[in-house]
Design a protein around this motif. Structure first.
Motif, short mmCIF file in Angstrom:
data_model
loop_
_atom_site.label_atom_id
_atom_site.label_comp_id
_atom_site.label_asym_id
_atom_site.label_seq_id
_atom_site.Cartn_x
_atom_site.Cartn_y
_atom_site.Cartn_z
N THR A 152 5.09 -0.68 1.72
CA THR A 152 4.67 -0.93 0.35
C THR A 152 5.77 -0.76 -0.69
O THR A 152 5.64 -1.26 -1.81
N ALA A 187 -1.83 9.51 -3.64
CA ALA A 187 -2.78 8.54 -3.09
C ALA A 187 -3.97 9.25 -2.44
O ALA A 187 -3.84 10.33 -1.87
N THR A 197 -7.69 8.71 0.06
CA THR A 197 -8.24 7.86 1.12
C THR A 197 -9.05 6.71 0.54
O THR A 197 -9.09 5.62 1.10
N ASP A 245 -8.34 4.96 -1.88
CA ASP A 245 -7.47 3.90 -2.39
C ASP A 245 -7.19 2.83 -1.34
O ASP A 245 -6.65 1.77 -1.66
N LEU A 246 -7.54 3.10 -0.08
CA LEU A 246 -7.23 2.17 1.01
C LEU A 246 -8.34 1.14 1.19
O LEU A 246 -9.53 1.45 1.11
N ILE A 278 -3.62 -1.24 -0.73
CA ILE A 278 -3.73 0.12 -1.24
C ILE A 278 -3.55 0.10 -2.74
O ILE A 278 -2.70 -0.62 -3.27
N LEU A 283 -4.88 11.50 0.61
CA LEU A 283 -4.58 10.72 1.81
C LEU A 283 -3.69 11.52 2.75
O LEU A 283 -3.93 11.57 3.96
#
Length: 309
Positions: free
Chosen positions: A158, A168, A170, A172-173, A180, A222
Motif C-alpha cells: 500500500t 489502522a 480491522t 478498515d479492511l 484498506i 489491526l
C-alpha cells in the motif's frame, strides 16, 4: 482572549497545540515538532529555557532571522531549518489573528527550502527476499512473526506510512475488494488497494495470530503487540529492521518501503496522479520526487516514440 489573559508559562503553547490538532488537523508528530521548534526559539532568545508567554510575544523579525541564521552556522539540515521556519510562521499567524501577540514578525520571514535529497529505494529483489523470509519464519510458532509478515506485506502493498498502519483497525479492511481505509496526515482518509500476497498474510494474522493475543484492553486495532494492545510505530519499525537483518539485506527504515512503492509503480508505468492518490500526498510536487528513478524508462519511451530520436 487578550494577551493579558495568558498567564501560565505553558498556556500559549498549549493553546497553539489545540489549534494545530483540532482546527488544522495536524498529526501528533507534527504538533510535537512545531512545539519543540518554538521551545528551541525561546531558548535561543533567552539563553536558557524561557517562558514562551513572555518571550514569544516580544520577538521581532530580526530575532527570527538571527535564530534561523544560527541554525545554518551549526550545520543543521535545510529540511530542519525549513520546518522551523514554518513553525514560526504558523505560530505567529495564528497568534496575531487571535490577538495574542502585538504583531506578526514572521510575515516577511524567508526560510530555507527543504532539501531535495532523493529518497532511499529498496530493490525489488531485496524486498522479495525480506517478504519471503517473513513468510517462511511464521512456522516457528511465534505469533508476532505472523504479525510481522502482515506488516511487511501491507506496507509494501500500500505504501502507507508506519504511523498510518499503527492507527489502522480491522474494520478498515475490505477483503472482498482488497482495499484498506487509511487515515493520513490531517486526518484525511483514502482508500488503497492491496494484492493477494498481502491479503494472504493478513488473513493468517487475523485467523491464527491476532485472536490469541486479544485481551480485555484490546480495541479494534489491526496490529497488536505481545501484550494484546495496539502496536505502536516503534514496534512496527523494529519489525522491519529485524526482517532486514534476518534476510541479509541492507537495513532500511519502513519509510523506505513507501519510497520504494512509489518508485516501483512509476517504473512499471503508473501515472503520477495515481501514485499521489495511493501515497496520500497533498501535493503532486511531493510525488514528483520519485520521477528520477524512471529516467531510463522515459528515455526508452522517447527513443521508441519520437520521430527524431
Amino acid at each position: 482572549m487578550s494577551r493579558t489573559d495568558v498567564s501560565d508559562a505553558s498556556e500559549l503553547l498549549a493553546r497553539f497545540d489545540r489549534y494545530l490538532r483540532h482546527q488544522r488537523g495536524l498529526s501528533d508528530n507534527t504538533v510535537r515538532a512545531y512545539r519543540g521548534d518554538l521551545v528551541h526559539l525561546t531558548q535561543f532568545i533567552a539563553g536558557e529555557p524561557g517562558d514562551p508567554d513572555t518571550v514569544l510575544p516580544r520577538l521581532g523579525l530580526a530575532d527570527l532571522r538571527a535564530w534561523l541564521a544560527s541554525m545554518s552556522s551549526h550545520g543543521l539540515s535545510r529540511t530542519t531549518m525549513a520546518r522551523r521556519g514554518a513553525a514560526a510562521r504558523t505560530f505567529y499567524t495564528w497568534a496575531s489573528d487571535a490577538e495574542l501577540v502585538p504583531s506578526n514578525p514572521a510575515a516577511r520571514l524567508a526560510s530555507a527550502r527543504a532539501s531535495s535529497t532523493l529518497p532511499e529505494v529498496v530493490s525489488p529483489s531485496d524486498i522479495v527476499s525480506m517478504l519471503e523470509l517473513a513468510r517462511t519464519r511464521c512456522d516457528d510458532g511465534d505469533l508476532l512473526h505472523l504479525r510481522d509478515w502482515a506488516v511487511a506485506e501491507l506496507l509494501y502493498a500500500t505504501g502507507m506510512r508506519v504511523g498510518e498502519l499503527a492507527a489502522a483497525n480491522t474494520s478498515d479492511l475490505d477483503f472482498d475488494e482488497r482495499l484498506i481505509r487509511v487515515r493520513g496526515k490531517g486526518n484525511k482518509e483514502r482508500i488503497v488497494p492491496f494484492g493477494l500476497p498481502a491479503a494472504r498474510a493478513l488473513q493468517h494474522w487475523l485467523a491464527d495470530g491476532r485472536p490469541a493475543l486479544v485481551c480485555p484492553a484490546t480495541d479494534d486495532a489491526l496490529m497488536l503487540g505481545r501484550r494484546g494492545q495496539r502496536a505502536d510505530q516503534r514496534q512496527l519499525r523494529d519489525a522491519i529492521h529485524r526482517l532486514c537483518r534476518a534476510a541479509g539485506i541492507p537495513d532500511v527504515a519502513p519509510h523506505a518501503l513507501r519510497h520504494s512503492v512509489a518508485t516501483h509503480l512509476l517504473t512499471e508505468g503508473s501515472d503520477l496522479r495515481s501514485v499521489q492518490e495511493v501515497l496520500g500526498h497533498a501535493s503532486l510536487n511531493t510525488t514528483q520526487r520519485y520521477t528520477h528513478v524512471s529516467a531510463d524508462r522515459l528515455r526508452a519511451a522517447y527513443q521508441l516514440a519520437h520521430p527524431r530520436a
